[in-house]
Write a protein that holds these residues in place. Structure first.
Motif, short mmCIF file in Angstrom:
data_model
loop_
_atom_site.label_atom_id
_atom_site.label_comp_id
_atom_site.label_asym_id
_atom_site.label_seq_id
_atom_site.Cartn_x
_atom_site.Cartn_y
_atom_site.Cartn_z
N ASN A 119 0.85 -1.18 0.00
CA ASN A 119 0.00 0.00 0.00
C ASN A 119 0.89 1.24 0.00
N GLN A 120 0.93 1.94 -1.12
CA GLN A 120 1.81 3.11 -1.23
C GLN A 120 1.37 4.26 -0.33
N ASP A 121 0.14 4.21 0.18
CA ASP A 121 -0.29 5.22 1.14
C ASP A 121 0.22 4.92 2.55
N LEU A 122 0.72 3.70 2.73
CA LEU A 122 1.27 3.30 4.02
C LEU A 122 2.79 3.21 3.99
N LEU A 123 3.33 2.66 2.90
CA LEU A 123 4.77 2.44 2.80
C LEU A 123 5.28 2.86 1.43
N ASN A 124 6.18 3.82 1.42
CA ASN A 124 6.83 4.30 0.20
C ASN A 124 7.93 3.30 -0.19
N ASN A 125 7.92 2.84 -1.45
CA ASN A 125 8.91 1.84 -1.88
C ASN A 125 10.35 2.34 -1.74
N LYS A 126 10.57 3.60 -2.04
CA LYS A 126 11.93 4.13 -1.93
C LYS A 126 12.35 4.22 -0.46
N TYR A 127 11.40 4.49 0.42
CA TYR A 127 11.67 4.47 1.85
C TYR A 127 12.05 3.07 2.28
N LEU A 128 11.34 2.06 1.78
CA LEU A 128 11.68 0.65 2.05
C LEU A 128 13.11 0.36 1.61
N TYR A 129 13.49 0.85 0.45
CA TYR A 129 14.84 0.66 -0.08
C TYR A 129 15.89 1.24 0.87
N TYR A 130 15.67 2.48 1.31
CA TYR A 130 16.65 3.11 2.20
C TYR A 130 16.71 2.39 3.56
N PHE A 131 15.57 1.90 4.03
CA PHE A 131 15.57 1.14 5.28
C PHE A 131 16.42 -0.12 5.16
N LEU A 132 16.27 -0.86 4.05
CA LEU A 132 17.05 -2.07 3.85
C LEU A 132 18.53 -1.75 3.67
#
Length: 413
Positions: A119-132
Motif C-alpha cells: 500500500n503506497q499510502d502506508l509504505l513508500n517503496n523508496k523508503y523501504l529501499y533506504y531502510f534495507l
C-alpha cells in the motif's frame, strides 16, 4: 545544505508504528518456512540466468537488466519481448552477497528476490529501499551456506520496519535522494576527469624515437635497490619503531605520505632493509594480485620490504616525479617482462635497471609533471580533489540516513 537541527525538528514528536515486512510488502514467490498467512499474495516475475540476461544488452534500450550486482545494463522492448516486467520494486540477490537495489519502470531480472509495497499510502517503496540499505549488515547475517550463501527469507520477512506518516517518508526519501544524486554527479565528474587525465598523460608521455633520448633506468638513477623485512618474531625489531616501513601492497597508494608499519633502529641494523629518501620512486617486484609492476613515489623517508625496488635520482638531472608518471604508463609492459609471466612471476633489479625510458630536457620534464600532478590530485588524491569530496559526501549521506531512519521503539524510550 541540510542541517542536523532541521532533521531533529523534522522528526520531533513523530508517531511511528513498527510492522513486520511481511505485513507491508508483497514478494515474488512463496518462501519455505514462512507461514501462509504472511504471504497471502505474490507477484511473479520472469527470471533469466545471468549470462542470458547479459546477451540482451543494448546501448539504446529502455528496459533495465536487473542483475544481482549493481550494474547499468539495458535492453530494448523488442529484445525483452513478453519477458518484460514493470513496477516499482526493491530487490536483493537470491545467492551471493547482499546487494539492495531499487528500480521503477520496465525491467528483466536475474535471480533476485523482489519486494514491493502492499500500500503506497502506508509504505513508500523508496523508503523501504533506504531502510534495507541501512540494515545491510543485518541482512547479511541472514545469508547462510557453506558455498553460495542464500537468504533466510523467514527472518527477513519478520524484520520490523518503522512506519512514520507517509508525508514524512516522502520527505526522508527526498533528503536521501539529494545526497545520492550529489554523489552520483561527483562520481560522473570523476570518471570524466580520469578519462581526461589518461588522454593528456598518454599525449604528454608518448615520444617518437628521434624526439628524445631513451636511457636505461640504471644509467640515470643514483641507486636501485630492494629492501628487506626484519624478523617478525623478534619484538625489539618492531616494538616502538619510528622508521616507516612500506609493504608491497602500499605501492597502490600511488603517492606515499605514511606507512602502516614502523621498524626500530635495531630492526634496520639487523635486516636487509635500507633507508629510502623521500622523492624516490618505488616499483613492486612482486606482490599479491596485480601489484607486481605498480609504481609509487615517496614523500617521506622510509624503508621497504624485499618485494619493492627503490630508485633514487639526482633532481638536478632527472625529475623523479616525471619517472613516476612515465612508469605508471608502463604497467602492462613491466608485467610482461617479469619472469614467469604468470601469477608467480616477478621483476628483479636487473630488469628494472635495463628498462629504458624517454628523457626530454629537465625543463620539459618539469612542465609535464606540473600538468599531470594537477590531474593526479583531482582524480586520485584521498586528501583533496574529487575522491575526497565523494568520500565526505558518502559519509554525510550515511550519517543522515542513520539519523532519519533511527526511530526509537516503544521499549527503547
Amino acid at each position: 545544505m541540510i542541517k542536523h537541527n532541521n532533521i531533529i525538528e523534522l522528526l520531533k514528536g513523530v508517531k511511528v508504528e513498527f510492522l513486520p515486512l511481511w505485513e507491508v510488502t508483497t514478494w515474488d514467490k512463496k518462501f519455505n518456512a514462512v507461514d501462509n498467512y504472511k504471504q497471502k499474495n505474490i507477484i511473479k516475475y520472469n527470471y533469466l540466468l545471468a549470462n542470458k540476461l547479459k546477451m540482451l544488452v543494448s546501448n539504446n534500450g529502455n528496459v533495465k537488466l536487473l542483475t544481482t550486482n549493481t550494474t547499468d545494463l539495458w535492453t530494448t522492448e523488442d529484445l525483452a519481448g513478453e519477458r518484460v516486467s514493470e513496477g516499482e520494486i526493491v530487490a536483493i540477490p537470491w545467492g551471493g552477497n547482499v546487494n539492495v537495489q531499487y528500480y521503477k519502470g520496465k525491467f528483466l531480472t536475474a535471480d533476485n528476490r523482489i519486494a514491493t509495497s502492499n500500500n503506497q499510502d502506508l509504505l513508500n517503496n523508496k523508503y523501504l529501499y533506504y531502510f534495507l540499505l541501512k540494515n545491510v549488515e543485518l541482512l547479511n547475517s541472514f545469508y547462510r551456506g557453506s558455498g553460495i550463501k542464500h537468504p533466510n527469507m523467514a527472518q527477513i520477512l519478520d524484520l520490523l520496519i518503522p512506519i512514520p506518516p507517509i508525508q514524512l517518508q516522502t520527505e526522508i526519501v527526498r533528503i536521501l535522494d539529494t545526497f545520492t544524486e550529489l554523489t552520483a554527479e561527483l562520481t560522473a565528474e570523476l570518471t570524466a576527469r580520469k578519462k581526461q587525465y589518461n588522454y593528456y598523460r598518454d599525449k604528454l608521455l608518448t615520444f617518437k624515437e628521434d624526439e628524445v633520448e631513451w636511457k636505461a633506468l640504471g644509467d640515470i638513477s643514483e641507486k636501485i635497490y630492494s629492501g628487506g623485512t626484519p624478523k617478525t618474531d623478534i619484538a625489539k625489531y618492531w616494538e616502538n619503531g619510528t622508521i616507516p616501513w612500506m609493504s608491497s601492497g602500499e605501492v597502490n597508494l600511488t603517492t606515499v605520505y605514511k606507512t602502516e608499519k614502523f621498524i626500530s633502529e635495531t630492526g634496520l641494523r639487523n635486516s636487509s632493509a635500507k633507508f629510502v629518501p623521500k622523492n624516490s620512486v618505488v616499483i613492486a617486484l612482486a606482490g599479491q594480485g596485480k601489484t607486481r609492476g605498480k609504481v609509487a613515489r615517496t614523500r617521506i623517508d622510509l624503508t621497504t620490504n624485499q618485494s619493492l625496488a627503490s630508485l633514487t635520482f639526482d633532481e638536478n638531472k632527472v625529475n623523479s616525479d616525471y619517472i613516476f608518471h612515465f612508469l605508471n604508463t608502463q604497467y602492462e609492459n613491466l608485467r610482461q617482462i617479469s619472469s614467469g609471466n604468470g601469477a608467480r612471476g616477478g621483476l628483479n633489479l636487473q630488469m628494472i635497471s635495463s628498462y629504458k625510458v624517454p628523457i626530454p630536457s629537465l625543463k620539459e620534464q618539469d612542465r609535464i609533471v606540473k600538468i599531470l600532478d594537477k590531474f593526479e590530485a583531482l582524480t586520485n588524491s584521498l586528501t583533496e580533489g574529487l575522491p575526497r569530496e565523494i568520500e565526505l559526501r558518502q559519509k554525510q549521506y550515511e550519517y543522515y540516513r542513520n539519523l532519519l531512519l533511527n526511530f526509537p521503539k516503544v521499549e527503547d524510550k
